[in-house]
Design an enzyme around this catalytic site. Structure first.
Site, PDB file in Angstrom:
ATOM      1  N   GLU A   1       0.866  -1.183   0.000  1.00 43.79           N
ATOM      2  CA  GLU A   1       0.000   0.000   0.000  1.00 43.79           C
ATOM      3  C   GLU A   1       0.900   1.229   0.000  1.00 43.79           C
ATOM      4  OE1 GLU A   1      -3.210   1.013  -0.231  1.00 43.79           O
ATOM      5  OE2 GLU A   1      -2.330   3.015   0.032  1.00 43.79           O
TER       6      GLU A   1
ATOM      7  N   SER B   1      -7.740  -0.618   4.214  1.00 43.01           N
ATOM      8  CA  SER B   1      -9.015  -1.213   4.603  1.00 43.01           C
ATOM      9  C   SER B   1      -9.976  -0.226   5.244  1.00 43.01           C
ATOM     10  CB  SER B   1      -8.740  -2.373   5.585  1.00 43.01           C
ATOM     11  OG  SER B   1      -9.924  -3.051   5.871  1.00 43.01           O
TER      12      SER B   1
ATOM     13  N   CYS C   1     -17.225   5.014   1.691  1.00 46.19           N
ATOM     14  CA  CYS C   1     -18.628   5.420   1.742  1.00 46.19           C
ATOM     15  C   CYS C   1     -19.001   6.021   3.085  1.00 46.19           C
ATOM     16  CB  CYS C   1     -19.519   4.224   1.447  1.00 46.19           C
ATOM     17  SG  CYS C   1     -19.137   3.468  -0.135  1.00 46.19           S
TER      18      CYS C   1
ATOM     19  N   VAL D   1       4.361   0.460  -5.573  1.00 42.88           N
ATOM     20  CA  VAL D   1       4.856  -0.327  -6.705  1.00 42.88           C
ATOM     21  C   VAL D   1       5.013   0.624  -7.889  1.00 42.88           C
ATOM     22  CG1 VAL D   1       4.337  -2.207  -8.306  1.00 42.88           C
ATOM     23  CG2 VAL D   1       3.795  -2.444  -5.866  1.00 42.88           C
TER      24      VAL D   1
ATOM     25  N   ASP E   1     -11.964  -0.656  -7.946  1.00 44.13           N
ATOM     26  CA  ASP E   1     -12.209   0.598  -8.656  1.00 44.13           C
ATOM     27  C   ASP E   1     -11.309   0.815  -9.867  1.00 44.13           C
ATOM     28  OD1 ASP E   1     -14.035   1.023  -6.674  1.00 44.13           O
ATOM     29  OD2 ASP E   1     -13.122   2.832  -5.855  1.00 44.13           O
TER      30      ASP E   1
ATOM     31  N   TYR F   1     -46.192  -9.216   1.755  1.00 44.99           N
ATOM     32  CA  TYR F   1     -47.152  -8.164   2.088  1.00 44.99           C
ATOM     33  C   TYR F   1     -47.564  -8.270   3.544  1.00 44.99           C
ATOM     34  CZ  TYR F   1     -51.855  -6.451   2.990  1.00 44.99           C
ATOM     35  OH  TYR F   1     -52.952  -5.870   3.589  1.00 44.99           O
TER      36      TYR F   1
ATOM     37  N   TRP G   1     -49.922  -4.762  -3.189  1.00 48.36           N
ATOM     38  CA  TRP G   1     -48.984  -4.724  -4.305  1.00 48.36           C
ATOM     39  C   TRP G   1     -47.867  -3.770  -3.890  1.00 48.36           C
ATOM     40  CZ3 TRP G   1     -49.817  -7.598  -8.801  1.00 48.36           C
ATOM     41  CH2 TRP G   1     -51.117  -8.092  -9.009  1.00 48.36           C
TER      42      TRP G   1
END
Lengths: 480, 480
Positions: free
Chosen positions: A34, A40, A44, A81, A310, A454, A462
């Site tokens: 990393e 980690s 979001c 890297v 990503d 339902y 519905w």
């Protein structure tokens, strides 16, 4: 197969793959490079950290470095890297301390993620301009919002990793009064809620006519109403040209049309791009949106090299074509599948349907599949859609809310192509019904006849999704 | 095709069919015979009326008789069909006024519903013993609960239809203090919540070891904890033998083992049975559970005669066999399909998956498909299941709740057979994801790889349903 499995990137894809591989092949060396210090973490969750609903940066970490090492993964933070020799299967790595090393690999996962773009907005490098990509950025925004007289910098947490200089610089600023958000996508909408919670005067600028373009017009109109009702000033159809200010601090936003607004803080959320520059000098091919081209097992065109998350393409469940929709579950799922594959159990990464949900104050918004008619036509379908608004519960049961559903289908075959939803009462989870139908190539008639649940506290007889299917059903040829 | 379309029964199936037929064939006579006075009402809303969350009986009507007539439907309340001559296509009808008439039909729908059973509980005819089947029954319970000194009988609404004598008789009773519920199914659990809201001492008796048997043990255990925490006294594994009392009023519940409890009111909810006695002297065949045997279009074995709703069988999506699962959506959907079919557009009624949800205080419970291993084995599968408990939202996001998911699959093929869920945060709607997967014959691996929605306020990265699929996936042969 004793050569190490190496992942480039210590976030969802890399760590899911590393964890799965190590669990299946405990004797194998599994290394994760990393380049930064954070690993980690939840992208979001950042808006909710800025908002203050999440207390500390550390809360946004799924796994700590110690937990990762407990899994037997050789995690190397501050290791970038810089070159891949895919013939020799050797990586060149530069450490933050300035060292250079070579690392052979047996299997390699490219999980380099994406980065925020600010082009073509000028002045994005001014202090007080943020992109909300990465926890340092979130920490800087929150430090900026807090009053240095009363809030200690350490309050944001993340002591071990955070870019302290960046945070302290922003903490020293006076708390802003007027904030401009450039871009009305997920980040823009979520950050409008976050800034409003701090009592700021929030202005949201969107180049197009509507916020949340992937969610279509029906959702956008409800969200725009919600934003306005919450005191966010919307500037729709307004192209931001530049941010400027003296002394390297943002002071003003200027639109292409000449209008301007004095601001104390600006957040630019106009898109992200895959981090694939590293591949320029390799035979590893990129595809849609310059993301790494991979097959159904996450394999690139080069033997032993995989990509996920990503930075990678995925197969779209509706079009069957490669697409690039960078979202959290996809990175986790594909990473995990590749971890199993390199450990000897070939596992497909699965498709994407572009399923996404976002909270806009109290409105829950969802979308899946092909929502835009033009995109559906381009994919070879003859799209037809219907939008309905229905109650989320039986009319007599308290607490229900108007729920707006749009479904899109192919006129001839009746195949369901996509859907959107918006409402305040359990709307978001309902998009998963449509996503599940899409993934199974269901027709709108099959959805209409599905035996969904339902009970008065949860839905009308519905469900709104079924009502939308009933209405759209009469517009397609093959209904049964 | 100018012969009338006639429906027997003025509830979900009959009126859905009548409405659809009349809309498609406005010139055709459409007649609905209802032997009682109530039409088009919500069974499922009755517990919430008793609880007091729904103010008036009238709120539970989907359509008033006037609205039904506005649709051009010839609605005849107080008309009981007593004989069907399917050769001559003529019905014999008795009116509540004592008249007898004959009615020819072109197409006939049997939508006679179901009735509550009380066998083998003795003493169910005592005053103060209720079954909660039908609005008069709900009105009587509510009238019984209210204090006659402060609540007028008219408060319950339903002036035009209600059995006033029944309501007034119960209104005159002293409000109860101790209530026994016999049966721990949907009605029992919902009524425990309703009675508790009135501050009563509620005792729930269940013959088996767990409440809500169709939902399986994992759900039952959570619900039993919830009931106990809310002050409901559970009597599990306790078989009620009789209710008794002097002067025709219930005073005591007596168990088979000899234990007894003094009660002021008893609610018996131990099952329902299809109303198909009318067919005894006709060639119309019944099947599972004595429900009317029909095909995929709701057609009986007799030309021109259809059946739908709580009195009819349906095809089960997982087993492919005829089954009897009387629920609201099924009646509406099948009725509507038959209305289209008799109007000239042959429309399948769809399958059932036994999808059901129920609220137990704050717990949302869902189930779909085959949950019981024995039932799955009987249907020719080799069932394997896993139960997981996971958070409903990202761990750092406030407001999440433990959500328990059980998934059942066939060991060899990996085909998903059923699932259950329980939790307080958007659990109920999540069962629809599993239902949709079942309806499409998805495997557990396909569910595991589905692109479902993720955002911290609504779910963790892996939704609890996906986590369950991941775990179960490793127990099946065909995963990909």
């Amino acid at each position: 197969m004793t050569d190490p499995f190496v992942a480039i990137g210590g976030d969802a894809a890399g760590l899911s793959a590393a964890s799965k591989c190590k669990r299946e092949q405990p004797e194998r060396d599994v290394i994760v490079f990393e380049k930064g210090s954070w690993v980690s973490y939840s992208h979001c969750g950042m808006p909710y950290f800025v908002k203050g609903e999440v207390d500390r940066l550390d809360d946004l970490l799924s796994l700590s470095p110690a937990e990762i090492r407990e899994r037997g993964i050789d995690l190397r933070r501050g290791h970038e890297v810089v070159a891949i020799d895919s013939d020799a299967r050797v990586l060149t790595v530069e450490t933050s301390a300035g060292d250079r090393l070579e690392q052979p690999y047996g299997d390699l996962l490219i999980g380099t993620g994406a980065r925020a773009v600010t082009t073509p907005i000028e002045g994005s490098d001014l202090a007080g301009v943020h992109t909300m990509h990465g926890l340092d950025s979130a920490a800087a925004v929150r430090a900026h919002l807090l009053d240095p007289a009363v809030d200690a910098v350490a309050d944001v947490g993340g002591e071990e990793f955070v870019d302290r200089e960046l945070v302290e610089r922003h903490a020293a600023f006076e708390p802003p009064e007027t904030v401009a958000i450039v871009g009305g996508g997920y980040v823009g909408v979520e950050m409008a809620e976050a800034f409003s919670a701090h009592g700021l005067d929030v202005h949201l600028f969107q180049r197009g006519e509507h916020v949340l373009p992937p969610f279509g017009e029906a959702v956008a109109e409800v969200v725009e109403g919600e934003l306005a009702a919450e005191g966010v000033t919307l500037h729709l159809g307004e192209e931001v040209q530049r941010l400027d200010g003296d002394d390297g601090r943002v002071e003003r936003l200027v639109c292409a049309g000449g209008a301007s607004l004095a601001v104390d803080l600006a957040l630019v959320g106009i898109g992200i791009r895959p981090n694939t520059d590293l591949l320029a000098d390799t035979p590893i091919e990129t595809g849609v949106a310059d993301a790494v081209a991979v097959d159904d097992y996450g394999r690139t065109n080069v033997d032993g090299v995989y990509a996920a998350g990503d930075c990678a393409t995925m197969r779209h469940a509706v079009t069957g074509e490669r697409d690039w929709v960078p979202l959290g579950l996809t990175a986790n799922r594909a990473g995990r599948a590749i971890g199993a594959t390199v450990a000897g159990d070939p596992t497909p990464v699965g498709d994407i349907a572009g399923t996404a949900v976002v909270k806009a104050f109290e409105q829950e918004c969802g979308r899946t599949g092909l929502v835009d008619h033009e995109a559906a036509s381009d994919a070879g379908f003859d799209p037809v859609s219907e939008t309905i608004t229905a109650g989320s519960r039986s009319g007599y049961y308290p607490g229900g809310a108007e729920t707006t559903v749009t479904l899109i289908a192919d006129r001839d075959s009746g195949r369901l192509l996509g859907g959107t939803i918006v409402g305040t009462d359990r709307a978001a989870i309902r998009i998963d019904i449509v996503a599940m139908a899409l993934e199974q190539d269901a027709t709108v008639g099959e959805l209409e006849r599905s035996d969904l649940a339902y009970a008065p506290p949860f839905s009308p007889v519905w469900d709104p999704v079924l009502t939308a299917a009933k209405v759209l059903g009469s517009s397609v040829q093959e209904r049964y």
